[in-house]
Design an enzyme around this catalytic site. Structure first.
Site, PDB file in Angstrom:
ATOM      1  N   GLY A  10     -15.533 -54.427 104.687  1.00  0.00           N
ATOM      2  CA  GLY A  10     -16.551 -54.608 103.647  1.00  0.00           C
ATOM      3  C   GLY A  10     -16.648 -53.446 102.670  1.00  0.00           C
ATOM      4  O   GLY A  10     -17.661 -53.291 101.978  1.00  0.00           O
TER       5      GLY A  10
ATOM      6  N   TRP B  15     -17.204 -54.398  98.964  1.00  0.00           N
ATOM      7  CA  TRP B  15     -18.546 -54.993  98.860  1.00  0.00           C
ATOM      8  C   TRP B  15     -19.605 -53.887  98.774  1.00  0.00           C
ATOM      9  O   TRP B  15     -20.421 -53.852  97.852  1.00  0.00           O
ATOM     10  CB  TRP B  15     -18.777 -55.874 100.081  1.00  0.00           C
ATOM     11  CG  TRP B  15     -19.960 -56.768 100.027  1.00  0.00           C
ATOM     12  CD1 TRP B  15     -20.811 -56.968  98.964  1.00  0.00           C
ATOM     13  CD2 TRP B  15     -20.430 -57.608 101.084  1.00  0.00           C
ATOM     14  NE1 TRP B  15     -21.775 -57.883  99.309  1.00  0.00           N
ATOM     15  CE2 TRP B  15     -21.564 -58.289 100.589  1.00  0.00           C
ATOM     16  CE3 TRP B  15     -19.991 -57.854 102.393  1.00  0.00           C
ATOM     17  CZ2 TRP B  15     -22.277 -59.206 101.391  1.00  0.00           C
ATOM     18  CZ3 TRP B  15     -20.692 -58.766 103.177  1.00  0.00           C
ATOM     19  CH2 TRP B  15     -21.823 -59.436 102.684  1.00  0.00           C
TER      20      TRP B  15
ATOM     21  N   HIS C 200     -11.455 -44.459 104.129  1.00  0.00           N
ATOM     22  CA  HIS C 200     -11.113 -45.132 105.396  1.00  0.00           C
ATOM     23  C   HIS C 200     -10.674 -44.096 106.430  1.00  0.00           C
ATOM     24  O   HIS C 200     -10.315 -44.474 107.549  1.00  0.00           O
ATOM     25  CB  HIS C 200      -9.906 -46.062 105.216  1.00  0.00           C
ATOM     26  CG  HIS C 200     -10.138 -47.273 104.373  1.00  0.00           C
ATOM     27  ND1 HIS C 200     -11.234 -48.084 104.496  1.00  0.00           N
ATOM     28  CD2 HIS C 200      -9.360 -47.848 103.409  1.00  0.00           C
ATOM     29  CE1 HIS C 200     -11.124 -49.097 103.640  1.00  0.00           C
ATOM     30  NE2 HIS C 200     -10.007 -48.964 102.968  1.00  0.00           N
TER      31      HIS C 200
ATOM     32  N   ARG D 178     -17.516 -54.180 110.976  1.00  0.00           N
ATOM     33  CA  ARG D 178     -17.304 -55.641 111.001  1.00  0.00           C
ATOM     34  C   ARG D 178     -16.713 -55.976 112.355  1.00  0.00           C
ATOM     35  O   ARG D 178     -15.986 -55.149 112.933  1.00  0.00           O
ATOM     36  CB  ARG D 178     -16.331 -56.024 109.881  1.00  0.00           C
ATOM     37  CG  ARG D 178     -16.147 -57.517 109.701  1.00  0.00           C
ATOM     38  CD  ARG D 178     -15.168 -57.825 108.580  1.00  0.00           C
ATOM     39  NE  ARG D 178     -15.196 -59.225 108.212  1.00  0.00           N
ATOM     40  CZ  ARG D 178     -14.389 -59.782 107.324  1.00  0.00           C
ATOM     41  NH1 ARG D 178     -13.480 -59.034 106.689  1.00  0.00           N
ATOM     42  NH2 ARG D 178     -14.463 -61.069 107.042  1.00  0.00           N
TER      43      ARG D 178
ATOM     44  N   SER E 299      -8.439 -60.443 108.526  1.00  0.00           N
ATOM     45  CA  SER E 299      -8.483 -60.014 107.134  1.00  0.00           C
ATOM     46  C   SER E 299      -7.345 -59.023 106.853  1.00  0.00           C
ATOM     47  O   SER E 299      -6.657 -59.103 105.831  1.00  0.00           O
ATOM     48  CB  SER E 299      -9.847 -59.368 106.856  1.00  0.00           C
ATOM     49  OG  SER E 299      -9.947 -58.912 105.543  1.00  0.00           O
TER      50      SER E 299
ATOM     51  N   MET F  78     -18.532 -61.557  93.038  1.00  0.00           N
ATOM     52  CA  MET F  78     -17.499 -60.503  93.073  1.00  0.00           C
ATOM     53  C   MET F  78     -16.103 -61.087  92.915  1.00  0.00           C
ATOM     54  O   MET F  78     -15.227 -60.494  92.297  1.00  0.00           O
ATOM     55  CB  MET F  78     -17.629 -59.680  94.354  1.00  0.00           C
ATOM     56  CG  MET F  78     -18.848 -58.764  94.309  1.00  0.00           C
ATOM     57  SD  MET F  78     -18.956 -57.644  95.714  1.00  0.00           S
ATOM     58  CE  MET F  78     -17.555 -56.577  95.436  1.00  0.00           C
TER      59      MET F  78
ATOM     60  N   ARG G 232     -10.885 -62.600  99.637  1.00  0.00           N
ATOM     61  CA  ARG G 232     -10.127 -63.720 100.171  1.00  0.00           C
ATOM     62  C   ARG G 232     -11.079 -64.846 100.547  1.00  0.00           C
ATOM     63  O   ARG G 232     -11.192 -65.843  99.859  1.00  0.00           O
ATOM     64  CB  ARG G 232      -9.302 -63.226 101.369  1.00  0.00           C
ATOM     65  CG  ARG G 232      -8.259 -64.178 101.907  1.00  0.00           C
ATOM     66  CD  ARG G 232      -7.568 -63.585 103.124  1.00  0.00           C
ATOM     67  NE  ARG G 232      -8.490 -63.338 104.213  1.00  0.00           N
ATOM     68  CZ  ARG G 232      -8.738 -64.179 105.217  1.00  0.00           C
ATOM     69  NH1 ARG G 232      -8.078 -65.311 105.293  1.00  0.00           N
ATOM     70  NH2 ARG G 232      -9.609 -63.873 106.161  1.00  0.00           N
ATOM     71  N   LYS G 233     -11.818 -64.687 101.663  1.00  0.00           N
ATOM     72  CA  LYS G 233     -12.741 -65.742 102.094  1.00  0.00           C
ATOM     73  C   LYS G 233     -14.170 -65.231 102.235  1.00  0.00           C
ATOM     74  O   LYS G 233     -15.115 -65.986 102.046  1.00  0.00           O
ATOM     75  CB  LYS G 233     -12.295 -66.312 103.440  1.00  0.00           C
ATOM     76  CG  LYS G 233     -11.074 -67.203 103.387  1.00  0.00           C
ATOM     77  CD  LYS G 233     -10.905 -67.915 104.711  1.00  0.00           C
ATOM     78  CE  LYS G 233      -9.760 -68.890 104.691  1.00  0.00           C
ATOM     79  NZ  LYS G 233      -9.520 -69.457 106.031  1.00  0.00           N
TER      80      LYS G 233
HETATM   81  S1  PPS Z   1     -10.147 -52.863 102.006  1.00  0.00           S
HETATM   82  O1  PPS Z   1      -8.846 -53.329 101.502  1.00  0.00           O
HETATM   83  O2  PPS Z   1     -10.003 -52.208 103.321  1.00  0.00           O
HETATM   84  O3  PPS Z   1     -10.849 -52.011 101.070  1.00  0.00           O
HETATM   85  O4  PPS Z   1     -10.961 -54.214 102.245  1.00  0.00           O
HETATM   86  P1  PPS Z   1     -12.548 -54.319 102.386  1.00  0.00           P
HETATM   87  O5  PPS Z   1     -13.145 -54.356 101.039  1.00  0.00           O
HETATM   88  O6  PPS Z   1     -13.041 -53.319 103.356  1.00  0.00           O
HETATM   89  O7  PPS Z   1     -12.717 -55.732 103.099  1.00  0.00           O
HETATM   90  C1  PPS Z   1     -12.260 -56.920 102.513  1.00  0.00           C
HETATM   91  C2  PPS Z   1     -13.015 -58.068 103.162  1.00  0.00           C
HETATM   92  O8  PPS Z   1     -14.370 -58.077 102.697  1.00  0.00           O
HETATM   93  C3  PPS Z   1     -14.647 -59.361 102.108  1.00  0.00           C
HETATM   94  N1  PPS Z   1     -15.643 -59.231 101.033  1.00  0.00           N
HETATM   95  C4  PPS Z   1     -16.823 -59.863 101.033  1.00  0.00           C
HETATM   96  N2  PPS Z   1     -17.381 -60.690 101.934  1.00  0.00           N
HETATM   97  C5  PPS Z   1     -18.607 -61.200 101.616  1.00  0.00           C
HETATM   98  N3  PPS Z   1     -19.273 -60.919 100.464  1.00  0.00           N
HETATM   99  C6  PPS Z   1     -18.743 -60.080  99.532  1.00  0.00           C
HETATM  100  N4  PPS Z   1     -19.400 -59.809  98.422  1.00  0.00           N
HETATM  101  C7  PPS Z   1     -17.460 -59.507  99.814  1.00  0.00           C
HETATM  102  N5  PPS Z   1     -16.642 -58.669  99.157  1.00  0.00           N
HETATM  103  C8  PPS Z   1     -15.542 -58.505  99.910  1.00  0.00           C
HETATM  104  C9  PPS Z   1     -13.294 -59.790 101.613  1.00  0.00           C
HETATM  105  O9  PPS Z   1     -13.275 -61.163 101.288  1.00  0.00           O
HETATM  106  C10 PPS Z   1     -12.411 -59.408 102.778  1.00  0.00           C
HETATM  107  O10 PPS Z   1     -12.583 -60.250 103.912  1.00  0.00           O
HETATM  108  P2  PPS Z   1     -11.690 -61.574 104.175  1.00  0.00           P
HETATM  109  O11 PPS Z   1     -12.084 -62.036 105.551  1.00  0.00           O
HETATM  110  O12 PPS Z   1     -10.263 -61.175 104.111  1.00  0.00           O
HETATM  111  O13 PPS Z   1     -12.076 -62.546 103.131  1.00  0.00           O
END
Ligand code: PPS
Length: 306
Positions: A71, A74, A121, A143, A151, A245, A262-263
């Site tokens: 996250g 986010w 990270h 998470r 993910s 987003m 992604r999802k």
């Molecule tokens: S990274 O590459 O490590 O910086 O990725 P990170 O941002 O930590 O995590 C990516 C996952 O967060 C989901 N995501 C969200 N989920 C819900 N709401 C919001 N606003 C949101 N923004 C990012 C993103 O979809 C990735 O999860 P998955 O399961 O792959 O969809």
């Protein structure tokens, strides 16, 4: 943020360009090991890691720490929006992880105006010491490990800067052994567990944010002493929803938008994990995190039962 945020924006764009222009080569070229942990060659280098040892934190920095795929983007957007709403300015999303890029890029963090939103990270041991010495407010976003793993797998396969896995099973083996960039999920949380009682450290979960974002926004903004009115909470909630987003992702993340957004769901792991794989993660959780502060916060049984 004014002039120096433009510099930051350039650095962010430069990193995105570097990723875009990477053509997938062998794992050996894309990854390197530093102090026993794997990192992506395109984004990280040893010189910057050495310079990081002397990085000067500021007492009013807002530090965000996350294991990958938990996250990060986010929470960063949330913090930019909170600071923006409070200062009544639309802030340019100029964030780059502190460990990314060359030492000059790191040097430019000095030019960023306060409050700097700093994200990483890196595991506890590799975070610059001055963040701990100055007791900088630190937000840890967690998470559940099963969704984080799925993910991560999808990210590896959509990110030019990371090697491709031929199958989920192969990725799973590496994930469970900590043989992925930034190392083991479990080691990461075990190390943070030792800091959870410190008053400058707060942890929230992806799942709590997903299920009740307004409550978590209040908690986060109060923690950073950036208290928001109910109207401001609603505004930030709207701007940081997954849909919003994802819609903006081409502007914020270029062609990688779909890889980062992604999802955004809880429980996607259920369509990917086999029962033995699920049991293997349960065993790791039991061994390393069950009964700890962070283990409890994860609400493991609710989100990870097969
Ligand atoms: S990274 O590459 O490590 O910086 O990725 P990170 O941002 O930590 O995590 C990516 C996952 O967060 C989901 N995501 C969200 N989920 C819900 N709401 C919001 N606003 C949101 N923004 C990012 C993103 O979809 C990735 O999860 P998955 O399961 O792959 O969809």
């Amino acid at each position: 943020m004014t002039d120096s945020s433009q510099t930051g924006h350039t650095d962010r764009n430069m990193l995105l360009d570097m990723i875009h222009s990477t053509s997938k080569t062998s794992s050996e070229d894309l990854l390197f090991t530093y102090k026993g942990v794997l990192y992506p060659t395109v984004l990280c280098n040893e010189e910057t890691f050495k310079s990081l040892e002397n990085f000067e934190a500021r007492e009013d920095d807002l530090l965000v720490v996350t294991y990958p795929k938990c996250g990060t983007n986010w929470i960063i957007q949330i913090l930019y929006d909170i600071v923006g709403v409070i200062s009544n300015k639309e802030l340019l999303l100029d964030n780059t992880m502190i460990e990314f890029g060359n030492p000059e890029m790191l040097e430019r963090f000095k030019d960023r105006p306060s409050p700097r939103i700093i994200s990483t990270h890196l595991n506890v041991q590799s975070i610059p010491k001055s963040f701990f010495q100055k007791k900088v407010k630190t937000l840890l976003v967690l998470r559940n490990p099963k969704d984080a793993a799925v993910s991560f797998y999808n990210f590896y396969n959509s990110m030019p800067a990371l090697p491709t896995y031929q199958s989920w099973d192969l990725f799973f083996k590496d994930f469970i052994q900590g043989n992925v960039v930034y190392g083991s999920y479990f080691d990461y949380l075990v190390a943070w567990n030792k800091h959870t009682e410190e008053h400058n450290v707060m942890a929230v979960t992806f799942e709590e944010m997903k299920l009740d974002l307004p409550t978590q926004l209040r908690k986060i903004s109060d923690f950073f002493r950036l208290s928001l009115s109910p109207e401001q909470i609603s505004l930030v909630e709207e701007q940081t929803s997954f849909t919003s987003m994802k819609e903006k992702s081409e502007a914020t993340h270029g062609k990688l938008g779909n890889a980062f957004f992604r999802k955004g769901q809880i429980g996607d792991w259920r369509s990917v994990f086999t029962e033995p794989q699920s049991k293997q993660v349960d065993a790791e959780f039991e061994k390393y995190l069950a009964g700890t502060n962070l283990g409890d916060l994860l609400n493991y049984n609710k989100y990870c039962s097969f």
